[in-house]
Design an enzyme around this catalytic site. Sequence first.
Site, short mmCIF file in Angstrom:
data_model
loop_
_atom_site.label_atom_id
_atom_site.label_comp_id
_atom_site.label_asym_id
_atom_site.label_seq_id
_atom_site.Cartn_x
_atom_site.Cartn_y
_atom_site.Cartn_z
N LYS A 110 0.77 -1.36 -0.17
CA LYS A 110 -0.10 0.16 -0.28
C LYS A 110 1.09 1.61 -0.37
CE LYS A 110 -2.54 3.23 1.44
NZ LYS A 110 -2.09 3.73 1.37
N GLU A 113 8.15 0.72 11.27
CA GLU A 113 9.83 1.79 11.08
C GLU A 113 9.00 2.92 11.44
OE1 GLU A 113 12.62 1.19 11.60
OE2 GLU A 113 13.06 -1.08 11.33
N CYS A 157 13.69 9.93 8.26
CA CYS A 157 13.24 10.34 9.46
C CYS A 157 14.50 10.07 10.41
CB CYS A 157 13.01 8.31 9.69
SG CYS A 157 13.97 7.25 8.38
N GLU A 161 8.91 15.46 15.99
CA GLU A 161 10.03 15.24 14.88
C GLU A 161 10.20 16.10 13.88
OE1 GLU A 161 8.32 11.72 12.30
OE2 GLU A 161 10.61 11.64 12.27
P1 NAP Z 1 2.01 8.23 7.60
O1 NAP Z 1 0.74 9.29 7.47
O2 NAP Z 1 2.00 7.18 9.13
O3 NAP Z 1 1.87 7.54 6.64
C1 NAP Z 1 2.24 6.47 6.53
C2 NAP Z 1 1.53 5.35 5.76
O4 NAP Z 1 0.17 4.31 6.67
C3 NAP Z 1 1.32 5.45 4.42
O5 NAP Z 1 1.01 4.91 3.30
C4 NAP Z 1 -0.85 6.13 4.33
O6 NAP Z 1 -1.53 5.94 3.97
C5 NAP Z 1 -0.78 4.16 5.73
N1 NAP Z 1 -1.64 5.08 6.38
C6 NAP Z 1 -2.37 6.36 6.73
N2 NAP Z 1 -3.56 5.75 8.27
C7 NAP Z 1 -3.08 4.45 7.65
C8 NAP Z 1 -4.26 3.29 8.70
N3 NAP Z 1 -4.75 4.22 10.13
N4 NAP Z 1 -3.53 2.35 9.06
C9 NAP Z 1 -3.06 2.14 7.77
N5 NAP Z 1 -2.21 2.52 7.02
C10 NAP Z 1 -2.70 4.28 7.13
O7 NAP Z 1 3.55 8.68 7.80
P2 NAP Z 1 4.16 9.12 6.42
O8 NAP Z 1 3.57 11.29 6.86
O9 NAP Z 1 3.18 9.02 4.90
O10 NAP Z 1 5.54 9.17 6.70
C11 NAP Z 1 6.62 10.34 7.31
C12 NAP Z 1 6.85 9.46 8.93
O11 NAP Z 1 7.41 8.18 8.49
C13 NAP Z 1 7.62 10.22 9.63
O12 NAP Z 1 7.22 9.99 10.89
C14 NAP Z 1 9.46 9.63 9.49
O13 NAP Z 1 9.56 9.86 10.13
C15 NAP Z 1 8.58 8.14 8.64
N6 NAP Z 1 9.29 7.72 8.73
C16 NAP Z 1 10.03 6.66 9.21
C17 NAP Z 1 11.20 5.11 8.44
C18 NAP Z 1 12.18 4.58 9.42
O14 NAP Z 1 12.42 3.97 9.06
N7 NAP Z 1 11.87 4.99 11.02
C19 NAP Z 1 11.56 5.99 6.92
C20 NAP Z 1 10.75 7.02 6.58
C21 NAP Z 1 9.97 7.72 7.43
P3 NAP Z 1 -1.34 7.72 3.30
O15 NAP Z 1 -0.85 7.54 2.51
O16 NAP Z 1 -2.93 7.18 2.38
O17 NAP Z 1 -2.93 7.95 4.28
#
Ligand code: NAP
Length: 475
Positions: A169, A244, A278, A380
């Site tokens: 997804k 992650e 991240c 963050e």
């Molecule tokens: P996000 O809003 O949590 O979204 C991540 C993914 O989850 C997207 O595909 C999103 O879909 C989906 N999603 C949203 N709500 C969901 C739910 N209730 N159930 C299941 N899936 C759901 O994060 P983001 O804004 O895309 O990414 C930024 C974050 O990722 C930052 O906090 C960053 O630090 C973290 N990150 C961590 C790592 C690591 O390896 N530690 C690496 C990269 C990024 P939609 O797009 O359709 O909302």
Amino acid sequence: MKMQINGKAVDACSGEFFDIINPATGEFIDRIPRGSEDDATAAVEAASSAFGEWACRSPQQRAGVLYRAAELVRQRKDALAFLLTQEQGKPFLEAKNEIEGFANVLEYYCGLAGSLRGDFVPIPHNGYGATVKSPMGVCAAIIPWNMPALIMAWKISPALISGNTLVLKPASNTPLTNLTLSSILSEAGLPAGVLNVVTGPGEIVGESLVESPKVKKISFTGEARTGKRVAELAVRGMKRVTLELGGSDPMLVCDDADLESAVTGALKGRFYNCGQTCTAVKRLYVFESIAEEFIKKLEAGVRKLRVGNGGHENIDMGPLNNLRQLEYVKGLVAEIEEKEEGRIITGGKVSANSAYSKGYFFEPTLVVDVPRESRLLKEEVFGPVLPIVRVKDLDEAIGEANNSSYGLGASIWTKNIDRILLGCEQLNAGIIWVNQHLKVAPEVPFGGTKSGIGRENGPESLSEYLDLKTIMLKT
Ligand code: NAP
């Protein structure tokens, strides 16, 4: 572009779509099917049907397909990087780097194919114990928009090489590169249903996948809040999860550090991908005795960064990926100014040039003398703003660095081996960089101490996708 289910490019069951926008220009790029529960279910069914045949292949046969895919990706890396820049905003060179990273990770796990085996241990007075590892079945991968190609590789490579099938997804802002990479895998010979990609809202498609009884394992990368929701749903179904989540990595600059390389490290560490990484440098602690000189050099470096459309030449930093991120960064900086929480020495505003008016641009920003309680140090900050704090020595720096709810990465900059060892021992983080920050390699595990569950990369990631059976054998 369409979704990919069971080897076919399909629209959503509902017939609905959503638009993908270029974050540098606001221009429409493509429309994508808005999937729902029905599409997620169809993809899980396809992955479930494809599992038996794929799992029966030898790891080397599976690697043959992934190697071919990596080769095709390398041949098309410019076109893929261009697409990634268009939908994500990052400079073309960074996008190219990420596409190469995708191929590297695929090839790394192909190389590990021969290492997939169990173990055999003599048990005194009771025969033998053996362990057998087998693929789990259907896995689901949910990924963010900041590094969509690389994170896709981190999840699909160990899952597929181990014999699992998968439903991916993508983030709703950046599905195009993921869909293109998935079609390249099909072209390379991946059987129908082994990898399926369902686009649509996370709350609907993502949650359907997590709740599906046929999905045995979920690998999620994203915000901590979403990760908690995913974990709660997963535990109800007793599913295995890899999470992650976010980070607020500290960078510690000691008085004996090589200042030139520390400045370069901070520039890249913070402003790569417009600060949306991240493991970006999100807090900088510098010894008082060298702070003035270091800050002056860093400020000069920041002022030279060329901000613009990542698709144009000689750009160091593109726009933020989406309006929500831009509004968050603007709001945070406005609050710092209002509460006088530190001094902005460069940047601090939306880029003024009219060429930027339709994109999500924010100037690279340095804030000095930030008080310990500031949101800049607690949250963050996923954008191009770097808070700098002066510390008297390494003990204070380590104490401040560890005073965070995050523990993904950290870096220490010094020539002194005792300080390096102390930092490696005492910094509370899953990844410690010494005299560098940000570089990741598929060979070594990636993940945090307070930022999720499990690890990606390295041989360690394979065990996240394998079931372990113990056999006690007496003849
Ligand atoms: P996000 O809003 O949590 O979204 C991540 C993914 O989850 C997207 O595909 C999103 O879909 C989906 N999603 C949203 N709500 C969901 C739910 N209730 N159930 C299941 N899936 C759901 O994060 P983001 O804004 O895309 O990414 C930024 C974050 O990722 C930052 O906090 C960053 O630090 C973290 N990150 C961590 C790592 C690591 O390896 N530690 C690496 C990269 C990024 P939609 O797009 O359709 O909302």
